[in-house]
Scaffold this motif. Structure first.
Motif, PDB file in Angstrom:
ATOM      1  N   VAL A  37      51.785  47.410  42.459  1.00 35.98           N
ATOM      2  CA  VAL A  37      52.154  45.997  42.608  1.00 35.98           C
ATOM      3  C   VAL A  37      51.645  45.282  41.351  1.00 35.98           C
ATOM      4  CG1 VAL A  37      51.900  43.880  43.931  1.00 35.98           C
ATOM      5  CG2 VAL A  37      51.957  46.090  45.117  1.00 35.98           C
ATOM      6  N   LEU A  38      52.563  44.772  40.554  1.00 37.79           N
ATOM      7  CA  LEU A  38      52.205  44.059  39.327  1.00 37.79           C
ATOM      8  C   LEU A  38      52.894  42.698  39.322  1.00 37.79           C
ATOM      9  CD1 LEU A  38      52.612  46.896  36.663  1.00 37.79           C
ATOM     10  CD2 LEU A  38      50.486  45.984  37.583  1.00 37.79           C
ATOM     11  N   ARG A  39      52.253  41.765  38.705  1.00 39.96           N
ATOM     12  CA  ARG A  39      52.862  40.441  38.548  1.00 39.96           C
ATOM     13  C   ARG A  39      53.794  40.438  37.345  1.00 39.96           C
ATOM     14  NH1 ARG A  39      47.905  40.451  40.470  1.00 39.96           N
ATOM     15  NH2 ARG A  39      47.368  39.114  42.251  1.00 39.96           N
ATOM     16  N   LEU A  40      54.707  39.499  37.345  1.00 32.62           N
ATOM     17  CA  LEU A  40      55.632  39.326  36.225  1.00 32.62           C
ATOM     18  C   LEU A  40      55.434  37.913  35.697  1.00 32.62           C
ATOM     19  CD1 LEU A  40      58.084  39.977  34.429  1.00 32.62           C
ATOM     20  CD2 LEU A  40      59.567  39.429  36.349  1.00 32.62           C
ATOM     21  N   GLU A  41      54.902  37.818  34.486  1.00 29.53           N
ATOM     22  CA  GLU A  41      54.625  36.517  33.871  1.00 29.53           C
ATOM     23  C   GLU A  41      55.523  36.298  32.661  1.00 29.53           C
ATOM     24  OE1 GLU A  41      52.574  34.239  34.881  1.00 29.53           O
ATOM     25  OE2 GLU A  41      51.199  35.248  36.293  1.00 29.53           O
ATOM     26  N   GLY A  42      55.805  35.040  32.387  1.00 30.14           N
ATOM     27  CA  GLY A  42      56.524  34.697  31.164  1.00 30.14           C
ATOM     28  C   GLY A  42      58.029  34.696  31.285  1.00 30.14           C
ATOM     29  N   SER A  43      58.566  34.902  32.489  1.00 30.63           N
ATOM     30  CA  SER A  43      60.012  34.861  32.650  1.00 30.63           C
ATOM     31  C   SER A  43      60.442  33.435  32.945  1.00 30.63           C
ATOM     32  CB  SER A  43      60.460  35.781  33.797  1.00 30.63           C
ATOM     33  OG  SER A  43      60.024  35.256  35.034  1.00 30.63           O
ATOM     34  N   SER A  44      61.689  33.136  32.722  1.00 31.63           N
ATOM     35  CA  SER A  44      62.191  31.781  32.923  1.00 31.63           C
ATOM     36  C   SER A  44      62.619  31.525  34.360  1.00 31.63           C
ATOM     37  CB  SER A  44      63.409  31.520  31.994  1.00 31.63           C
ATOM     38  OG  SER A  44      64.417  32.487  32.230  1.00 31.63           O
ATOM     39  N   GLU A  45      62.666  32.569  35.196  1.00 25.56           N
ATOM     40  CA  GLU A  45      63.104  32.396  36.588  1.00 25.56           C
ATOM     41  C   GLU A  45      61.997  31.879  37.472  1.00 25.56           C
ATOM     42  OE1 GLU A  45      65.330  35.644  38.310  1.00 25.56           O
ATOM     43  OE2 GLU A  45      65.832  36.399  36.322  1.00 25.56           O
TER      44      GLU A  45
ATOM     45  N   PRO B  68      51.411  30.924  42.798  1.00 22.24           N
ATOM     46  CA  PRO B  68      52.713  31.594  42.838  1.00 22.24           C
ATOM     47  C   PRO B  68      53.058  32.282  41.519  1.00 22.24           C
ATOM     48  CG  PRO B  68      53.034  29.255  42.469  1.00 22.24           C
ATOM     49  CD  PRO B  68      51.545  29.474  42.593  1.00 22.24           C
ATOM     50  N   THR B  69      53.666  33.437  41.618  1.00 26.26           N
ATOM     51  CA  THR B  69      54.216  34.114  40.447  1.00 26.26           C
ATOM     52  C   THR B  69      55.269  35.102  40.936  1.00 26.26           C
ATOM     53  OG1 THR B  69      53.658  35.304  38.416  1.00 26.26           O
ATOM     54  CG2 THR B  69      52.534  36.008  40.418  1.00 26.26           C
ATOM     55  N   ARG B  70      55.885  35.799  40.024  1.00 21.98           N
ATOM     56  CA  ARG B  70      56.848  36.832  40.396  1.00 21.98           C
ATOM     57  C   ARG B  70      56.133  38.179  40.465  1.00 21.98           C
ATOM     58  NH1 ARG B  70      61.999  36.976  36.826  1.00 21.98           N
ATOM     59  NH2 ARG B  70      62.811  37.957  38.718  1.00 21.98           N
ATOM     60  N   TYR B  71      56.735  39.119  41.182  1.00 24.43           N
ATOM     61  CA  TYR B  71      56.086  40.411  41.397  1.00 24.43           C
ATOM     62  C   TYR B  71      57.056  41.573  41.195  1.00 24.43           C
ATOM     63  CZ  TYR B  71      52.237  37.853  43.479  1.00 24.43           C
ATOM     64  OH  TYR B  71      51.181  37.001  43.683  1.00 24.43           O
ATOM     65  N   TYR B  72      56.453  42.679  40.776  1.00 21.08           N
ATOM     66  CA  TYR B  72      57.128  43.980  40.703  1.00 21.08           C
ATOM     67  C   TYR B  72      56.427  44.866  41.722  1.00 21.08           C
ATOM     68  CZ  TYR B  72      56.845  48.787  38.760  1.00 21.08           C
ATOM     69  OH  TYR B  72      56.791  50.140  38.582  1.00 21.08           O
ATOM     70  N   VAL B  73      57.202  45.422  42.665  1.00 24.79           N
ATOM     71  CA  VAL B  73      56.642  46.283  43.711  1.00 24.79           C
ATOM     72  C   VAL B  73      57.341  47.635  43.643  1.00 24.79           C
ATOM     73  CG1 VAL B  73      56.181  46.558  46.177  1.00 24.79           C
ATOM     74  CG2 VAL B  73      56.233  44.260  45.169  1.00 24.79           C
ATOM     75  N   ASN B  74      56.551  48.672  43.456  1.00 19.53           N
ATOM     76  CA  ASN B  74      57.070  50.041  43.333  1.00 19.53           C
ATOM     77  C   ASN B  74      56.608  50.830  44.552  1.00 19.53           C
ATOM     78  OD1 ASN B  74      57.648  52.694  42.625  1.00 19.53           O
ATOM     79  ND2 ASN B  74      57.054  52.433  40.487  1.00 19.53           N
ATOM     80  N   MET B  75      57.543  51.400  45.298  1.00 18.86           N
ATOM     81  CA  MET B  75      57.163  52.144  46.502  1.00 18.86           C
ATOM     82  C   MET B  75      57.943  53.438  46.651  1.00 18.86           C
ATOM     83  SD  MET B  75      58.929  49.540  49.262  1.00 18.86           S
ATOM     84  CE  MET B  75      58.946  48.120  48.181  1.00 18.86           C
ATOM     85  N   GLN B  76      57.319  54.412  47.250  1.00 14.60           N
ATOM     86  CA  GLN B  76      57.970  55.678  47.602  1.00 14.60           C
ATOM     87  C   GLN B  76      58.536  55.540  49.010  1.00 14.60           C
ATOM     88  OE1 GLN B  76      57.672  57.198  44.164  1.00 14.60           O
ATOM     89  NE2 GLN B  76      58.138  58.780  45.686  1.00 14.60           N
ATOM     90  N   VAL B  77      59.815  55.871  49.153  1.00 13.96           N
ATOM     91  CA  VAL B  77      60.469  55.707  50.459  1.00 13.96           C
ATOM     92  C   VAL B  77      61.298  56.938  50.804  1.00 13.96           C
ATOM     93  CG1 VAL B  77      60.604  53.198  50.183  1.00 13.96           C
ATOM     94  CG2 VAL B  77      62.532  54.626  49.438  1.00 13.96           C
TER      95      VAL B  77
END
Length: 435
Positions: free
Chosen positions: A427-435, A352-361
């Motif tokens: 799609v990138l992961r987000l590491e090192g955050s406290s959430e 498990p980790t957090r994610y950043y998802v960028n999409m064209q809509v």
């Protein structure tokens, strides 16, 4: 055991950037090294591919017959800095099998054959040192094998490839795209003519395998490491990261994963990730490296410095040479391989980790709610959503709470089938955050 005040014969395999610096240090600092070791270091020979031109050392030391050099009875210690896998593997095994100590900087070899080499060293009671194989001059291996030997390491994460860190730092500072920044890195000497090993994460994965093996007392090979490179990172990703209070770094992460029933596994992975600007790794820029170790009793420790280059890497090599030579003089032995835990490797889909998802809509009513519903359908909780632009060029950025890689992959696949989603661009992961 070598008799006190005996000469320690050294064979150096390779005379490139690192080998040249190792030879220089041995020759220029001979008196100091003798005082630290208790016996003089004497260069018995230097193996090179060919003898041509002025190599900066007495020609009588040079040889193209590495096998014979390693086999010489007056060689006590072999320094391998030629790179590659099969040739150095053969030479190192020959040295260890004859009871000679070995110092190597060869991360690719170690990431595949540490077990085989360690067994040969154990059989003949020889030393195998490799501090320089990870993060150049930065001391990481010795703290893990010695300083933290009585502690429980839970995580080792960091930036261990200078080329990719230089590229991402330059993209962040200048706004240039990946291809232009890679070309500049090549012109400045930070990137190889073929940068694949660096930019696609192979180099970092080899180092992650070594770190995970040591930290968790488990044999981990490069093939066990999940790997993504940086070649798909865009200047838009860096801009979006800034707007989220982050930057992008290629991280090597080795982690102890504990299930609810107490079962432990190892996760080793390499990928570009968003890192919050208040995290210590976010400020590591240019070609510098840094490794953060988290241990139960020691807490968080950070090691930072030059991760590559002839002189910095030679510094780490020479630290190992001094240790191995002292052991020869005093009859001691360095740390042995520790693989007693033999933990299983956790698949990336379960991490498990957090994610950043960028999409064209498409910019029309109901898009946000439909996208949110798709995330919820696959059990992925949304932290923040931001829409930029309008019309056919609208961009939707979603940052999630922690979710497994498998759940996020299913979500992205489902998003790609929606008629109002033109493309999922990043799609990138987000590491090192406290959430």
């Amino acid at each position: 055991m070598t008799e006190p005040n005996a000469v320690i014969g050294v064979a150096v395999l390779g005379l490139g950037n690192v080998g040249s610096e190792v030879v220089r240090i041995i020759r220029e600092n001979a008196a100091d090294l003798e005082s630290r070791i208790g016996a003089p270091l004497v260069l018995r020979g230097i193996a090179v591919r060919r003898i041509d031109g002025d190599r900066g050392v007495p020609e009588g030391l040079l040889t193209t017959d590495a096998d014979s050099l390693v086999a010489r009875p007056d060689v006590d210690l072999v320094v391998e800095v030629i790179g590659g896998i099969e040739v150095p593997r053969k030479l190192i095994l020959a040295a260890l099998n004859s009871g000679k100590s070995v110092v190597t900087a060869n991360k690719a070899l170690l990431a595949e054959y540490t077990g085989e080499l360690a067994e040969a060293a154990e059989k003949e009671n020889a030393d195998l040192y490799f501090e320089a194989a990870v993060a150049g001059a930065i001391p990481v291996i010795r703290p893990l094998t010695q300083s933290l030997a009585g502690d429980r390491v839970n995580k080792v994460a960091g930036i261990v490839n200078g080329t990719t860190n230089f590229i991402l730092s330059a993209m962040d500072e200048t706004g240039a795209d990946y291809s232009d920044t890679l070309a500049e890195a090549g012109r400045l000497g930070y990137a190889e003519a073929d940068p694949t090993a660096d930019v696609e994460g192979f180099d970092a994965a080899a180092k992650a395998a070594i770190l995970a093996s040591i930290a968790f007392h488990t044999r981990v090979t490069a093939g066990d490491v999940y790997r993504e490179g940086i070649s798909k990172i865009t200047s838009g990703d860096l801009e979006a990261a800034k707007s989220l209070g982050c930057t992008v770094k290629l991280l090597s992460i080795c982690e102890r994963v504990v299930a609810e029933d107490g079962t432990e596994r190892v996760s080793a992975r390499v990928y570009p990730s968003l890192v919050p600007l208040d995290h210590p790794l976010a400020s590591v820029n240019g070609a510098f490296n840094a490794v953060v170790v988290e241990a139960e009793n020691a807490g968080r420790l950070m090691f930072y410095g030059q991760g590559a280059g002839g002189a910095p890497t030679a510094s780490a090599v020479m630290g190992d040479v001094v240790m191995a030579a002292r052991n020869k003089v005093n009859g001691g032995r360095g740390p042995r391989e520790s693989s007693y835990a033999a933990l299983a490797i956790a698949p990336i889909g379960e991490i498990p980790t957090r994610y950043y998802v960028n999409m064209q809509v498409a910019d029309r009513a109901g898009v946000l709610s439909a996208v949110a519903a798709e995330f919820a359908e696959h059990g992925v909780s949304i932290s923040t959503v931001r829409q930029e632009g309008e019309g056919s060029g609208a961009r939707l950025i979603v940052v999630t709470h922690r979710a497994t890689d498998a759940a996020l992959s299913e979500t992205v696949a489902a998003l790609g089938k929606l008629d109002f989603v033109t493309a999922v661009t990043s799609v990138l992961r987000l590491e090192g955050s406290s959430e």
